[in-house]
Design an enzyme around this catalytic site. Structure first.
Site, PDB file in Angstrom:
ATOM      1  N   LYS A  77      85.514   0.009  75.936  1.00  0.00           N
ATOM      2  CA  LYS A  77      84.492  -0.408  74.716  1.00  0.00           C
ATOM      3  C   LYS A  77      85.207  -1.551  73.851  1.00  0.00           C
ATOM      4  O   LYS A  77      85.781  -2.214  73.864  1.00  0.00           O
ATOM      5  CB  LYS A  77      84.394   0.636  73.903  1.00  0.00           C
ATOM      6  CG  LYS A  77      84.115   1.786  75.040  1.00  0.00           C
ATOM      7  CD  LYS A  77      83.192   3.318  74.147  1.00  0.00           C
ATOM      8  CE  LYS A  77      83.806   4.625  74.341  1.00  0.00           C
ATOM      9  NZ  LYS A  77      83.268   5.637  73.386  1.00  0.00           N
ATOM     10  N   TYR A 134      73.726   6.343  77.885  1.00  0.00           N
ATOM     11  CA  TYR A 134      74.162   6.967  76.731  1.00  0.00           C
ATOM     12  C   TYR A 134      72.728   8.371  76.659  1.00  0.00           C
ATOM     13  O   TYR A 134      72.453   8.795  75.668  1.00  0.00           O
ATOM     14  CB  TYR A 134      74.515   6.985  75.761  1.00  0.00           C
ATOM     15  CG  TYR A 134      75.961   6.276  75.251  1.00  0.00           C
ATOM     16  CD1 TYR A 134      77.089   6.886  75.737  1.00  0.00           C
ATOM     17  CD2 TYR A 134      76.195   5.059  74.841  1.00  0.00           C
ATOM     18  CE1 TYR A 134      77.707   6.790  75.379  1.00  0.00           C
ATOM     19  CE2 TYR A 134      77.827   4.621  74.972  1.00  0.00           C
ATOM     20  CZ  TYR A 134      78.428   5.806  74.773  1.00  0.00           C
ATOM     21  OH  TYR A 134      79.659   5.398  74.167  1.00  0.00           O
ATOM     22  N   ASN A 138      86.164   4.727  70.230  1.00  0.00           N
ATOM     23  CA  ASN A 138      87.678   5.475  70.572  1.00  0.00           C
ATOM     24  C   ASN A 138      88.175   5.055  71.600  1.00  0.00           C
ATOM     25  O   ASN A 138      88.776   5.486  72.769  1.00  0.00           O
ATOM     26  CB  ASN A 138      87.179   7.171  70.622  1.00  0.00           C
ATOM     27  CG  ASN A 138      86.258   7.467  71.768  1.00  0.00           C
ATOM     28  OD1 ASN A 138      85.346   6.401  72.474  1.00  0.00           O
ATOM     29  ND2 ASN A 138      86.100   8.242  71.668  1.00  0.00           N
ATOM     30  N   HIS A 153      85.380   4.945  77.779  1.00  0.00           N
ATOM     31  CA  HIS A 153      84.034   5.310  77.880  1.00  0.00           C
ATOM     32  C   HIS A 153      84.839   5.710  79.227  1.00  0.00           C
ATOM     33  O   HIS A 153      85.684   4.862  80.317  1.00  0.00           O
ATOM     34  CB  HIS A 153      83.251   4.880  78.137  1.00  0.00           C
ATOM     35  CG  HIS A 153      82.303   5.248  79.393  1.00  0.00           C
ATOM     36  ND1 HIS A 153      81.060   6.873  78.367  1.00  0.00           N
ATOM     37  CD2 HIS A 153      81.773   5.577  80.307  1.00  0.00           C
ATOM     38  CE1 HIS A 153      80.877   7.661  79.480  1.00  0.00           C
ATOM     39  NE2 HIS A 153      81.142   7.185  80.696  1.00  0.00           N
ATOM     40  N   GLU A 185      75.977   6.440  86.471  1.00  0.00           N
ATOM     41  CA  GLU A 185      76.839   5.752  86.051  1.00  0.00           C
ATOM     42  C   GLU A 185      77.509   3.753  86.608  1.00  0.00           C
ATOM     43  O   GLU A 185      77.412   3.491  86.531  1.00  0.00           O
ATOM     44  CB  GLU A 185      78.440   6.566  85.151  1.00  0.00           C
ATOM     45  CG  GLU A 185      77.699   7.050  83.660  1.00  0.00           C
ATOM     46  CD  GLU A 185      79.160   7.808  83.142  1.00  0.00           C
ATOM     47  OE1 GLU A 185      80.261   7.410  83.331  1.00  0.00           O
ATOM     48  OE2 GLU A 185      78.756   8.466  82.360  1.00  0.00           O
TER      49      GLU A 185
END
Ligand code: IDP
Ligand code: MG
Length: 135
Positions: free
Chosen positions: A12, A52, A115, A118, A129
């Protein structure tokens, strides 16, 4: 190969900004998984909302979309035995506070909203995805 699977993994924007792309890829490769596809690009709002979609009702959805579009990401297809669940273990829990040391989030992150990585949470999500980003 026993139960070989493909999963969708993404470093990310926080991971790219912190120069952790190599660190994440190293952990994937030394584990024994293979990279099948990879690209560095900035996600637009339309793709972010599709990616998302499952979180659309959550209070932090707007922040999630703003964050994931805030800079370049590195999107990948990773393949290997039980790669979907295996990558979730390698990544660690969503909240870095609860992520085991030794995992990517446990070792490299402190905030749930930043974080680093993904990873698809099921074979069905992986298929969706991978099609979304590489179809
Ligand atoms: P995952 O990335 O471990 O699959 P998800 O529940 O799918 O976790 O959430 C997607 C992303 O949304 C997380 O990686 C995290 O960055 C962010 N997120 C999840 N829960 C919260 C929260 O309660 N507050 C802020 N951000 C969150
Ligand atoms: Mg998820």
């Amino acid at each position: 190969m026993p139960n070989s699977q493909q999963t969708f993994i993404m470093v990310k924007p926080d991971g790219v900004k912190r120069r952790l792309v190599g660190e994440v890829i190293k952990r994937i490769e030394v584990k024994g998984y293979e990279l099948r596809e990879m690209k560095l690009f900035t996600i637009d709002e339309t793709l972010a909302k599709k990616h998302y979609a499952e979180h659309v009702e959550r209070p932090f959805f707007g922040e999630l979309v703003d964050f994931i579009t805030s800079g370049p990401v590195v999107a990948m297809v990773v393949e290997g035995p039980d790669a979907v669940a295996g990558m979730r273990v390698l990544m660690g829990a969503t909240n870095p506070l609860e992520a085991t040391p030794g995992s990517i989030r446990g070792d490299l992150a402190t905030l749930i909203g930043e974080n680093i990585v993904h990873g698809s949470d099921s074979p069905q999500s992986a298929e969706r995805e991978i099609n979304l980003f590489f179809g």
